[in-house]
Scaffold this motif. Structure first.
Motif, PDB file in Angstrom:
ATOM      1  N   SER A  96       0.846  -1.196   0.000  1.00 39.53           N
ATOM      2  CA  SER A  96       0.000   0.000   0.000  1.00 39.53           C
ATOM      3  C   SER A  96       0.881   1.246   0.000  1.00 39.53           C
ATOM      4  CB  SER A  96      -0.900  -0.006   1.237  1.00 39.53           C
ATOM      5  OG  SER A  96      -0.111  -0.031   2.414  1.00 39.53           O
ATOM      6  N   VAL A  97       0.359   2.325  -0.581  1.00 38.81           N
ATOM      7  CA  VAL A  97       1.103   3.578  -0.650  1.00 38.81           C
ATOM      8  C   VAL A  97       1.063   4.254   0.709  1.00 38.81           C
ATOM      9  CG1 VAL A  97       1.248   5.835  -1.751  1.00 38.81           C
ATOM     10  CG2 VAL A  97       0.561   3.835  -3.088  1.00 38.81           C
ATOM     11  N   LYS A  98       2.235   4.677   1.201  1.00 31.56           N
ATOM     12  CA  LYS A  98       2.301   5.340   2.496  1.00 31.56           C
ATOM     13  C   LYS A  98       1.816   6.787   2.404  1.00 31.56           C
ATOM     14  CE  LYS A  98       6.055   2.674   4.597  1.00 31.56           C
ATOM     15  NZ  LYS A  98       7.360   2.771   5.301  1.00 31.56           N
ATOM     16  N   SER A  99       1.201   7.241   3.474  1.00 37.46           N
ATOM     17  CA  SER A  99       0.746   8.621   3.550  1.00 37.46           C
ATOM     18  C   SER A  99       1.941   9.509   3.910  1.00 37.46           C
ATOM     19  CB  SER A  99      -0.342   8.752   4.618  1.00 37.46           C
ATOM     20  OG  SER A  99      -0.747  10.088   4.756  1.00 37.46           O
ATOM     21  N   LYS A 100       2.162  10.564   3.127  1.00 37.09           N
ATOM     22  CA  LYS A 100       3.315  11.445   3.337  1.00 37.09           C
ATOM     23  C   LYS A 100       2.944  12.582   4.289  1.00 37.09           C
ATOM     24  CE  LYS A 100       5.428  10.558  -1.178  1.00 37.09           C
ATOM     25  NZ  LYS A 100       5.920  11.189  -2.432  1.00 37.09           N
ATOM     26  N   ILE A 101       3.631  12.628   5.431  1.00 32.10           N
ATOM     27  CA  ILE A 101       3.332  13.614   6.472  1.00 32.10           C
ATOM     28  C   ILE A 101       4.516  14.557   6.655  1.00 32.10           C
ATOM     29  CG2 ILE A 101       2.576  13.965   8.855  1.00 32.10           C
ATOM     30  CD1 ILE A 101       0.652  12.265   7.195  1.00 32.10           C
ATOM     31  N   LEU A 102       4.269  15.873   6.602  1.00 34.81           N
ATOM     32  CA  LEU A 102       5.308  16.861   6.877  1.00 34.81           C
ATOM     33  C   LEU A 102       5.141  17.367   8.311  1.00 34.81           C
ATOM     34  CD1 LEU A 102       7.665  18.615   5.740  1.00 34.81           C
ATOM     35  CD2 LEU A 102       5.957  20.401   5.358  1.00 34.81           C
ATOM     36  N   ILE A 103       6.233  17.376   9.066  1.00 31.80           N
ATOM     37  CA  ILE A 103       6.214  17.819  10.460  1.00 31.80           C
ATOM     38  C   ILE A 103       7.145  19.013  10.600  1.00 31.80           C
ATOM     39  CG2 ILE A 103       6.640  17.127  12.853  1.00 31.80           C
ATOM     40  CD1 ILE A 103       6.402  14.169  11.676  1.00 31.80           C
ATOM     41  N   SER A 104       6.702  20.030  11.346  1.00 27.26           N
ATOM     42  CA  SER A 104       7.536  21.236  11.467  1.00 27.26           C
ATOM     43  C   SER A 104       7.125  22.052  12.677  1.00 27.26           C
ATOM     44  CB  SER A 104       7.406  22.094  10.198  1.00 27.26           C
ATOM     45  OG  SER A 104       8.116  23.307  10.334  1.00 27.26           O
ATOM     46  N   TRP A 105       8.096  22.795  13.217  1.00 22.35           N
ATOM     47  CA  TRP A 105       7.768  23.862  14.140  1.00 22.35           C
ATOM     48  C   TRP A 105       7.295  25.066  13.326  1.00 22.35           C
ATOM     49  CZ3 TRP A 105       7.680  23.449  19.353  1.00 22.35           C
ATOM     50  CH2 TRP A 105       8.381  22.392  19.952  1.00 22.35           C
ATOM     51  N   VAL A 106       6.440  25.892  13.890  1.00 21.87           N
ATOM     52  CA  VAL A 106       6.089  27.166  13.278  1.00 21.87           C
ATOM     53  C   VAL A 106       7.139  28.180  13.719  1.00 21.87           C
ATOM     54  CG1 VAL A 106       4.391  29.025  13.156  1.00 21.87           C
ATOM     55  CG2 VAL A 106       3.631  26.651  13.252  1.00 21.87           C
ATOM     56  N   GLY A 107       7.802  28.810  12.745  1.00 22.16           N
ATOM     57  CA  GLY A 107       8.888  29.731  13.056  1.00 22.16           C
ATOM     58  C   GLY A 107       8.527  31.185  12.823  1.00 22.16           C
TER      59      GLY A 107
END
Length: 494
Positions: free
Chosen positions: A3-14
């Protein structure tokens, strides 16, 4: 079928993300979500709620990617322990076999970025991205693996200890005894600096990054008549253009948006003591004029004030730039240069300090061991020492210390091997030296170099003259166009 993995972007708000609402650039988060493909974004923030909610409304109206935000309480945005706990907790919650995690490194403090790399290279394998105005959105290749070497050797170190080990701050009580050297040139510089310390003349310190400019500056201050007064250091290259007057000379309440109270500048803070202006060569010409006036008059006017304030400082400046060249090409004021360059110290790079490399390596390793018992009794093998001696150390003492720290953490036994040092080194792309910077010790081909110079200037002159050889020959100082033809033939210039 996988199955295709879900792409998640993680970041602090700067801070640059919040500024994006004011116009101009989109900010790292918006830029990354627009340019790269992600299925969702998870954002952490430690800014006031109303400020972040305004930004999130703006961001969600701009992009279609689903966003989930999380308020995080930090007593300080540079506290490694707190940042580590919050980031670890968040990644543990998000991480799963069905998701491909990516971390945006650009927003947030250096401490936040360091923790992201630590966690993303060990406990939660991630991809890394960065976004900048100059280079746009890029996937980053972190040039080392921590999961295999780092965890076994450092399992007992918490993030706070790691951050303390990596710190290269100059000790407040730095004295000339803190400048460790066997090199005759460095010993001469120490003696000269001690003479300057006893007098109140301005001092200009030249040197590459990591050569010890601030260490010399603090030692001069601590050995001088103002030793019991304040020492204020400021990096001129890190001051935003719009805030330079406020930071240097202070401001009055209401002088500009955000000026909620009277604030002294670094000149007022250092009055009676020493002001150290690092990266002094980065100051713009307009600022140089105002700085010269303060040095001449002994007073400055805070932004928004009509009254002058007297200041009494000893000035020490430092730069990696050649200010004589900057004066010659008009980018640095000659009168300011001669006012600050009374006592001048040229600090050599580490690669030119014969006899100091292995001495410093042993001392730095012992300092690391004092900070953490897990690194005690480590020693450097002969082959590892050979690599240390052969490396150019463009980052000087700072690069040497961080390399030793990495190799000591990854080392499985008591002896740091050549392999440990190689893994710990960052391999920077090599820059081809210019014709005037080649190493004669390695041997050079003077005929080839002359040909390179001739080809550059002949082509440039022919383009300038529209291939009028008679005029080009005159501009090049040659007798006539026939002589020019001979040069063109000799150096195979098409």
């Amino acid at each position: 079928m996988n199955s295709v993995k879900s792409k998640i972007l993680i970041s602090w708000v700067g801070g640059n993300d919040l500024k994006a609402m004011e116009g101009g650039t989109a900010g790292p988060i918006a830029e990354t979500l627009e340019k790269a493909s992600f299925d969702a974004a998870e954002l952490l923030y430690n800014y006031p709620e109303e400020q972040v909610q305004s930004y999130l409304s703006w961001l969600k109206a701009r992009i279609t990617v689903p966003i989930q935000e999380y308020a995080v309480k930090l007593t300080s945005p540079v506290d490694f322990g707190e940042i580590y706990q919050q980031a670890d907790k968040h990644l543990a919650r998000v991480n799963s076999a069905s998701k491909e995690l990516s971390i945006l490194l650009s927003p947030g403090t250096p401490a936040m970025q360091a923790v992201w790399i630590l966690l993303g290279k060990t406990r939660y394998p991630c991809r890394f991205y960065q976004a900048s105005i100059e280079q746009g959105v890029q996937e980053v290749d972190i040039p080392f693996d921590l999961s295999a070497e780092y965890i076994p050797a450092a399992r007992d170190l918490n993030s706070l200890k790691i951050s303390q080990l990596a710190v290269t701050e100059v000790p407040i009580g730095a004295a000339f005894d803190n400048i460790i050297t066997r090199n005759p040139r460095m010993q001469t510089l120490k003696a000269q600096a001690q003479i300057l310390a006893e007098r109140e003349v301005p001092v200009l310190i030249y040197g590459e990054t990591g050569t010890g400019k601030e260490l010399f500056a603090r030692a001069i201050h601590n050995a001088g008549p103002r030793a019991n007064m304040s020492f204020v250091a400021v990096n001129c290259g890190a001051i935003p253009t719009e805030l330079v007057d406020s930071i240097l000379f202070g401001h009055k309440k209401g002088a500009f948006t955000g000026a909620t109270s009277d604030e002294p500048g670094v000149f007022q803070q250092a009055s009676g003591g020493t002001l150290f202006l690092d990266e002094f060569g980065e100051l713009e010409p307009s600022v140089q004029v105002r700085l010269l006036r303060v040095l001449q008059d002994g007073s400055c006017r805070p932004v928004g004030s009509i009254e002058e304030q007297e200041v009494d400082i000893r000035l020490i400046t430092a730069t990696h730039r050649n200010l004589m060249e900057a004066v010659a090409d008009g980018t640095f004021r000659e009168d300011l240069f001669y006012r600050v360059a009374v006592g001048v110290l040229h600090l050599p790079p580490l690669r030119e300090r014969e006899g100091d490399l292995l001495l410093l390596a042993e001392i730095l390793l012992s300092v690391l061991a004092e900070k953490d018992t897990g690194l005690k009794h480590k020693n450097i093998s002969p082959n590892a020492k050979n690599i240390i001696l052969s490396h150019p150390w463009q980052g000087n003492v700072r690069e040497l210390q961080s390399t030793l720290l990495r190799s000591a953490l990854w080392c499985q036994g008591k002896t740091i091997t050549a392999s440990d040092i190689r893994q710990a080194l960052f391999q920077m792309p090599e820059k081809e030296p210019s014709v005037l910077e080649k190493d004669v010790a390695q041997g050079i081909d003077i005929q080839s170099i002359m040909g390179d110079v001739a080809r550059i200037y002949i082509r440039r002159t022919l383009e300038y003259t529209g291939h009028n050889k008679t005029r080009a020959a005159k501009l090049l100082g040659l007798k006539n166009y026939q002589t020019l033809n001979n040069w063109i033939e000799k150096y195979h210039i098409s």
